[in-house]
Write an enzyme that holds these catalytic residues in place. Structure first.
Site, PDB file in Angstrom:
ATOM      1  N   CYS A  73       0.864  -1.221   0.128  1.00 24.18           N
ATOM      2  CA  CYS A  73      -0.002  -0.365   0.109  1.00 24.18           C
ATOM      3  C   CYS A  73       0.955   1.179  -0.078  1.00 24.18           C
ATOM      4  O   CYS A  73       1.768   1.224   0.799  1.00 24.18           O
ATOM      5  CB  CYS A  73      -1.066   0.006   1.350  1.00 24.18           C
ATOM      6  SG  CYS A  73      -1.683   1.455   1.678  1.00 24.18           S
TER       7      CYS A  73
ATOM      8  N   CYS B 249       1.867   4.579   3.476  1.00 25.08           N
ATOM      9  CA  CYS B 249       3.259   4.981   4.434  1.00 25.08           C
ATOM     10  C   CYS B 249       4.472   4.200   3.755  1.00 25.08           C
ATOM     11  O   CYS B 249       4.343   3.412   3.036  1.00 25.08           O
ATOM     12  CB  CYS B 249       3.114   3.967   5.753  1.00 25.08           C
ATOM     13  SG  CYS B 249       1.555   4.471   6.725  1.00 25.08           S
TER      14      CYS B 249
ATOM     15  N   GLN C 120      -6.857  20.618   7.546  1.00 31.89           N
ATOM     16  CA  GLN C 120      -5.490  19.866   7.877  1.00 31.89           C
ATOM     17  C   GLN C 120      -5.855  18.312   8.461  1.00 31.89           C
ATOM     18  O   GLN C 120      -6.765  18.359   9.036  1.00 31.89           O
ATOM     19  CB  GLN C 120      -4.627  20.595   9.104  1.00 31.89           C
ATOM     20  CG  GLN C 120      -4.268  21.827   8.657  1.00 31.89           C
ATOM     21  CD  GLN C 120      -2.868  21.755   7.858  1.00 31.89           C
ATOM     22  OE1 GLN C 120      -2.252  20.712   7.925  1.00 31.89           O
ATOM     23  NE2 GLN C 120      -2.518  22.905   7.264  1.00 31.89           N
TER      24      GLN C 120
ATOM     25  N   TYR D 172      -1.997  32.334   1.523  1.00 31.48           N
ATOM     26  CA  TYR D 172      -2.450  30.834   1.514  1.00 31.48           C
ATOM     27  C   TYR D 172      -3.042  30.370   2.814  1.00 31.48           C
ATOM     28  O   TYR D 172      -2.791  29.210   3.430  1.00 31.48           O
ATOM     29  CB  TYR D 172      -1.290  30.014   1.264  1.00 31.48           C
ATOM     30  CG  TYR D 172      -0.020  30.440   0.317  1.00 31.48           C
ATOM     31  CD1 TYR D 172      -0.210  30.164  -1.142  1.00 31.48           C
ATOM     32  CD2 TYR D 172       0.917  31.431   0.444  1.00 31.48           C
ATOM     33  CE1 TYR D 172       0.686  30.491  -2.123  1.00 31.48           C
ATOM     34  CE2 TYR D 172       1.943  31.792  -0.480  1.00 31.48           C
ATOM     35  CZ  TYR D 172       1.660  31.401  -1.795  1.00 31.48           C
ATOM     36  OH  TYR D 172       2.519  31.965  -2.687  1.00 31.48           O
TER      37      TYR D 172
ATOM     38  N   GLU E 252      -6.302  33.696  -0.229  1.00 27.17           N
ATOM     39  CA  GLU E 252      -6.311  32.411  -0.332  1.00 27.17           C
ATOM     40  C   GLU E 252      -6.944  32.232  -1.894  1.00 27.17           C
ATOM     41  O   GLU E 252      -7.940  33.113  -2.287  1.00 27.17           O
ATOM     42  CB  GLU E 252      -7.215  31.616   0.520  1.00 27.17           C
ATOM     43  CG  GLU E 252      -7.935  30.337   0.162  1.00 27.17           C
ATOM     44  CD  GLU E 252      -7.121  29.229  -0.344  1.00 27.17           C
ATOM     45  OE1 GLU E 252      -6.029  28.793   0.484  1.00 27.17           O
ATOM     46  OE2 GLU E 252      -7.012  28.495  -1.172  1.00 27.17           O
TER      47      GLU E 252
ATOM     48  N   CYS F 144       5.267  22.630   3.703  1.00 24.05           N
ATOM     49  CA  CYS F 144       4.990  21.075   3.649  1.00 24.05           C
ATOM     50  C   CYS F 144       6.220  20.642   2.840  1.00 24.05           C
ATOM     51  O   CYS F 144       6.191  19.335   2.423  1.00 24.05           O
ATOM     52  CB  CYS F 144       3.644  20.658   3.233  1.00 24.05           C
ATOM     53  SG  CYS F 144       3.089  21.348   1.657  1.00 24.05           S
TER      54      CYS F 144
END
Ligand code: SAH
Length: 456
Positions: free
Chosen positions: A81, A84, A286, A315, A336, A411
């Site tokens: 998968c 992860c 989030q 943002y 945004e 990120c």
């Protein structure tokens, strides 16, 4: 052309490093081989799968000498998968690895070897953290399967359990998988664009416990809807909202434009700190609520507000950071690009009785220069851009108007490092970088960086 290794060679290698996406790296006479599932410090037997000019890929066949940080992944579909990448590495070691990868881009890309990269703020319990799951369905040999896509494919790896999603999502996934055939509902087939049920989406508000189910269907006409609603209410009583989203398009975008209420409320309500947020089927929010609070608190600490500052939240999404900052700032301006998110932001400000925020829909790189041109001045600028980082024009605006502080939430450490270099060259100094682990067991890492001007 000949390389140090050839396709189908079965060789013994030493793993020296881990890439940003969690693959082990071995060097054979200087030629790098990427091996998914192998860890630094290990000796392994691998099968060479593919050789390119500058590097190749190999499959892990046998770990001959395991690293001390290797653990048995608790999930039975890891690593097939694609969800992860690091379950085979102890959580402590994952955090060390993530810090190292941020350090690496600060040295290499930002050319900031002296900037402190602090220890990653991790989770006490790094499981069951995701508050949103988007679960596809398919039928294979007359059997319904559910789970998540194998990495870089649309092939579902069938499972009943996902240890990073909520127990409610597990229960709903299992329930529908075993009952939809009985109810006469066909799963959607991407290849032929036939069938009915495309995705099950489960969202949970951690602080209030409210759960929303969204059934994404190909048609608006959904004859079995009452039966599904009854079944879900009976079996998973935590559910407070059941929505149908219609997506008739032949696309891999998950949701369509039309959302219909089948049961309960249209929204669920969650809190971050003491601020409440309404979340609808399509709102951006989030996905790790525990760490979101850690992340925002860090941004707030770096902003160092006294109540007199005018702050930009660029943002801003549905205004989560803006509302978090608003209680300690004079005024917050959020921008945004998604108009619906700005509507949510305004609604959330109202819901919390917050009156010192202003939200505007548009591109940050267009709206912020306009605010400055209108004579507005800002003390602190918070940016939280998507993976590609800040638009060049926004960075130019920062360098032109020189707000005293910039708090950069990112990120993607690579684009963060690139943008820090540009801001450094324009007179800012990066004081500190705090990584936060928003996605345990994946190779992603979030960072907050504080920049200040030494001179005006
Ligand atoms: N700060 C928010 C959202 C961060 S995600 C939170 O913490 O929840 C990044 C956001 O940037 C997304 O909502 C995306 O729609 C928005 N975005 C992307 N490009 C943009 C641009 N050029 N100008 C303004 N917003 C943009």
């Amino acid at each position: 052309m000949s390389f140090a290794v050839n396709k189908n060679d079965r060789i013994e290698v030493q793993i020296e490093d881990l890439t940003h996406d969690g693959a082990g790296v071995a060097k054979v006479d200087g030629y790098p081989l990427f091996i998914q599932g192998a860890l630094p410090g290990e000796t392994a037997e691998v099968l060479v799968l593919k050789t390119l000019k500058k590097y190749g890929f190999a499959k892990l066949m046998n770990v001959l000498q395991p690293a001390p940080e290797r653990v048995t992944p608790p999930c039975h579909v890891f690593p097939t998968c694609g969800g992860c990448q690091l379950q085979h590495l102890s959580y402590e070691a994952q955090l060390i690895q993530k810090r190292k990868s941020v350090r690496d881009v600060m040295d290499r890309i930002a050319k900031l070897p002296d900037v402190p990269v602090l220890e990653v703020k991790g989770m006490d319990d790094p499981w069951r953290y995701r508050n949103k799951s988007q679960i596809p369905f398919d039928t294979e040999n007359d059997r319904v399967i559910t789970g998540f896509y194998k990495s870089r494919t649309h092939h579902i790896v069938d499972t009943d359990v996902c240890l990073i999603q909520t127990v409610e999502a597990d229960n709903l996934m299992r329930l529908l998988k075993h009952k939809i055939q009985q109810l006469g509902i066909e799963t959607y087939d991407e290849k032929t664009h036939r069938g009915m049920l495309r995705h099950l989406i489960v969202r949970k508000a951690r602080q209030t416990g409210q759960v929303m189910v969204v059934l994404v269907t190909r048609h608006k006409k959904f004859p079995q809807k009452d039966a599904v609603v009854d079944l879900i209410r009976q079996e998973v009583p935590e559910v407070t909202s059941i929505m149908q989203n219609v997506n008739s398009a032949n696309t891999n975008v998950i949701m369509g434009n039309e959302t219909i209420n089948l049961y309960g409320e249209n929204v669920i309500i969650d809190r971050i700190g003491d601020t409440s947020f309404e979340i609808s089927a399509r709102s951006f929010y989030q996905v790790n609520p525990v760490q979101t609070e850690v992340l925002y608190q860090q941004a707030l600490d770096y902003a160092g507000l006294t109540g007199n500052e005018t702050v930009i939240d660029a943002y801003c999404g549905i205004g989560t950071i803006s509302l978090f900052l608003a209680k300690q700032a004079k005024e917050v301006y959020g921008v945004e690009i998604v108009p619906q998110a700005i509507q949510d932001a305004k609604r959330n400000a109202e819901l919390n009785g917050i009156t010192n925020t202003h939200f505007e829909a548009g591109a940050a790189e267009e709206i912020i220069p306009k605010w400055y041109a209108d004579g507005k001045r800002f003390d602190v600028l918070v940016v939280d851009p998507p993976r590609k980082g800040c638009d060049e024009k926004l960075l130019e605006t920062i360098l032109e108007y020189k707000p005293r502080k910039v708090v950069y939430v990112s990120c993607n450490p690579g684009t963060l490092a690139r943008d820090l270099r540009i801001l450094e060259d324009g007179g800012y100094r990066t004081k500190e970088v705090q990584p936060v682990d928003m996605f345990p067991h994946s190779s992603h890492v979030e960072c907050v960086a504080l920049l200040q001007r030494e001179t005006i």
